[in-house]
Enzyme design. Sequence first.
Site, PDB file in Angstrom:
ATOM      1  N   SER A 214       0.846  -1.193   0.000  1.00 21.31           N
ATOM      2  CA  SER A 214       0.000   0.000   0.000  1.00 21.31           C
ATOM      3  C   SER A 214       0.880   1.241   0.000  1.00 21.31           C
ATOM      4  O   SER A 214       2.056   1.181  -0.351  1.00 21.31           O
ATOM      5  CB  SER A 214      -0.938  -0.014   1.215  1.00 21.31           C
ATOM      6  OG  SER A 214      -1.925   1.008   1.089  1.00 21.31           O
ATOM      7  N   ASN A 215       0.300   2.387   0.386  1.00 23.89           N
ATOM      8  CA  ASN A 215       1.046   3.638   0.450  1.00 23.89           C
ATOM      9  C   ASN A 215       0.514   4.462   1.616  1.00 23.89           C
ATOM     10  O   ASN A 215      -0.369   4.024   2.346  1.00 23.89           O
ATOM     11  CB  ASN A 215       0.944   4.401  -0.873  1.00 23.89           C
ATOM     12  CG  ASN A 215      -0.494   4.659  -1.275  1.00 23.89           C
ATOM     13  OD1 ASN A 215      -1.234   5.345  -0.583  1.00 23.89           O
ATOM     14  ND2 ASN A 215      -0.907   4.068  -2.403  1.00 23.89           N
TER      15      ASN A 215
END
Length: 406
Positions: A214-215
């Site tokens: 993810s981020n």
Amino acid sequence: MDATKMLQGKKILLGVSGSIAAYKAATLIRLLVKEGAIVKVVMTPAAADFITPLTLATLSKNEVPLHISDHNSWNNHVMLGRWADVMLIAPASANTIAKMALGLCDNLLLATYLSATCPVMFAPAMDEDMWHHPATRSNVEKLQSYGHQQIPIATGELASGLFGEGRMAEPEQMVAWLQRHFSQTAAPQPLHDKIVVVTAGPTIEHIDPVRYISNHSSGKMGIAVAEALADAGARVKLILGPTSRQTTHTGIETIRVQTAQEMFDQVMKIYPIANIVVAAAAVADYRPVNVAGKKIKKGEAQLHIDLEKTPDILRTLGDSKGPQQLLIGFSLETNNEKEYALKKLREKHLDMIVMNSLADAGAGFNYDTNKVTLFDRDGKESNFPLKSKQAVAQDIVSAIIELQHA
């Protein structure tokens, strides 16, 4: 009407309850008076332990009553409740929120609140565990069911020394919130009945049942844009990735997704009837080719995961965009920002791109502020200074409205 003039002559009743965030009331009053608002203040006795009535009276240029038994306070609280165009309770402590929800009336602020015939807004301020307690959540929902507006809380350092949710919104954000409130009733809504899709937040791509790629996106900017669009009259479909952020705006339908594929599917489902799409989400570019059915155990010194590209939402939308549709993208870069943003604008057939840089202090993921540059379809550049994300959202929506009439 210019949003900066929306508060001229408006009567704001500020309720200050007992919280360390009460010190921000001084700045809030100064900003409101600077905008031309007429400000009166009521306080709880506990609030006076954090900031004096004399300070707030001096800044507002109006007497600040404190005790319900003070001379004329009992009668005046009814008149204050009828005088105001808006009552804003900031900070709203967990204790005051609970009393408001139950209709208790044991201090002057609460007596005035129960007498208020105007719209009511509240800006919570408390420690994270208090904010997430089921009782607080229930009380907030009850206040919202009364039609009161909750000004979103912020994440940051708390009075306890912990870091998390519970910080009161900054005074600048509350001023912007009030400006939006008055702008809705002062002018025709330029995006009335337009169907707008907004993507926001991160996506996650599963590696196994425990881990994912993810981020750092929080979704704050995308949600702020969705709310600004709804304030302008749009019917907003917010496709939101996995984040704790949410919106309670009545003009927004939130559709929760996790992966890039799920976001792609939801966008494409609505796209044929959408007038505008604002792609603010930080979508993962790659995903694991194979997702393990069980948790991958620690074994070799290195673990290799084969990745494949996720669906390119913007490119797909740009390739199939109709003549009456507007497509707005975002570009967050760490270097060669303008070059990459303009390339994305051209290659994906966008009508506008919002560029920001992680190199700018106070901009990017998880901040309550942002600094952006807008490029329209012809490459025309508009630069803006660092602002709250709510103010940035207003700039973006103003540019979208201009594109609608171009």
